[in-house]
Design an enzyme around this catalytic site. Sequence first.
Site, PDB file in Angstrom:
ATOM      1  N   GLU A 130     -38.382 -51.135  -4.989  1.00 53.11           N
ATOM      2  CA  GLU A 130     -37.708 -50.185  -5.864  1.00 53.11           C
ATOM      3  C   GLU A 130     -36.698 -50.913  -6.746  1.00 53.11           C
ATOM      4  O   GLU A 130     -36.060 -51.857  -6.310  1.00 53.11           O
ATOM      5  CB  GLU A 130     -37.008 -49.122  -5.014  1.00 53.11           C
ATOM      6  CG  GLU A 130     -37.962 -48.430  -4.040  1.00 53.11           C
ATOM      7  CD  GLU A 130     -37.265 -47.622  -2.955  1.00 53.11           C
ATOM      8  OE1 GLU A 130     -36.100 -47.226  -3.170  1.00 53.11           O
ATOM      9  OE2 GLU A 130     -37.886 -47.380  -1.906  1.00 53.11           O
TER      10      GLU A 130
ATOM     11  N   GLU B 198     -33.715 -39.407  -8.209  1.00 61.10           N
ATOM     12  CA  GLU B 198     -33.527 -38.901  -6.848  1.00 61.10           C
ATOM     13  C   GLU B 198     -32.039 -38.675  -6.633  1.00 61.10           C
ATOM     14  O   GLU B 198     -31.205 -39.452  -7.100  1.00 61.10           O
ATOM     15  CB  GLU B 198     -34.044 -39.905  -5.815  1.00 61.10           C
ATOM     16  CG  GLU B 198     -33.800 -39.467  -4.365  1.00 61.10           C
ATOM     17  CD  GLU B 198     -34.205 -40.529  -3.349  1.00 61.10           C
ATOM     18  OE1 GLU B 198     -34.079 -40.250  -2.142  1.00 61.10           O
ATOM     19  OE2 GLU B 198     -34.610 -41.621  -3.760  1.00 61.10           O
TER      20      GLU B 198
END
Length: 425
Positions: free
Chosen positions: A229, A340
């Site tokens: 990520e 997120e």
Amino acid sequence: MGDFSGGRTRRGVLLVVFWMLGLISLSCAARLSVSKQKLQVQKHLNRLNKAAVKSIKSPDGDIVDCVHISHQPAFDHPFLKDHKIQMRPNYHPEGLFDDNKVSDTEKPKQRSNPLTQLWHMNGKCPQGTIPIRRIKEEDVLRASSVKRYGRKKHRAIPQPIPQPRSADPDLMNESGHQHAIAYVEGDKYYGAKATINVWEPKIQQPNEFSLSQLWILGGSFGEDLNSIEAGWQVSPDLYGDNNTRLFTYWTSDAYQATGCYNLLCSGFIQIDSEIAMGASISPVSAYRNPQYDISMLVWKDPKEGHWWLQFGNDYVLGYWPSFLFSYLADSASMIEWGGEVVNSEPDGHHTSTQMGSGHFPEEGFAKSSYFRNIQVVDDSNNLKAPKGLGTFTEQSNCYDVQTGSNGDWGHYFYYGGPGKNPNCP
């Protein structure tokens, strides 16, 4: 009758003595516990904070240590003791440096502006070193334990709920984690790229965060999930402030025991001397004001098999060695792009922690946050447009996502939202 008062007095005195001894014992135990914790924290700090060739004080209060490239945390890993650092990738994805060549008529009227990191105002690291944000005692003490510092909280992964995709973003459907993403699946992927609009979303509670990133995912949705990520985040719990910071993360077992943010464990090998993982990005975008974005690329070197990370067109930051992973040692099975947040309110209620700009996608440029020029790397090492792009969000009244495509931005989407509002409890 005998006089019992003396006995009662003695018993009372003994009870008081025992009570005081108990308090002293508890006090000693507490002091020993605090002392033990401090020792653990100090040992951890000694492991993380390597000897510096030079140190630079950032305007935001960070200290950036310039550490010799061969002394970085990656080489604490037993498998990397004799690793020879690869100073450049063998291959870049084909089309990387000409994918934005478009005619002047297709170029947008408002081009995004270049970004830097705050610590650059006070100096640079010399060649042969890498910049590492120094970890402070209070950083570690904010974590639930020394062992958990720098790691995502382990969460059980439930069976996927019926959705217009095979799995939940971040592969979790845990209450509190909210997403607004675009994704592709069903093929073998060897990397992903995106230009990500940078904002400074407001975080309501210190244990919440907001991030925008790309995910390179491999394996099943159980405890053997592999993930790489990269993007930007605001995380008061991790950094102690509300600054927007560049970050990376990796795991090979669904966030259980492997991996970490940035350079907070051994694994990622950094080669670049200019960009510090976890350092503040400046400037950031503002509503109806100039927009700033960052380009992130993660790709698998076809020769060595390592996963490389590039920031912008100029900074090849380093790589994750292929041995760290099981499924990603071959290829990724899903790519995700988007936002997120962690929402700490129970029972489906929301805080006002923002995702992206804190505004919904329909507001558009300079108001809502975007990802543009999103691409994947195929098995021939070519950058190409994603096929079958899907979208997902748990509650579109809180955070939403809308995709589009045009000549200059290629495949893009706007995403985000304010969290709590009249239509989001």
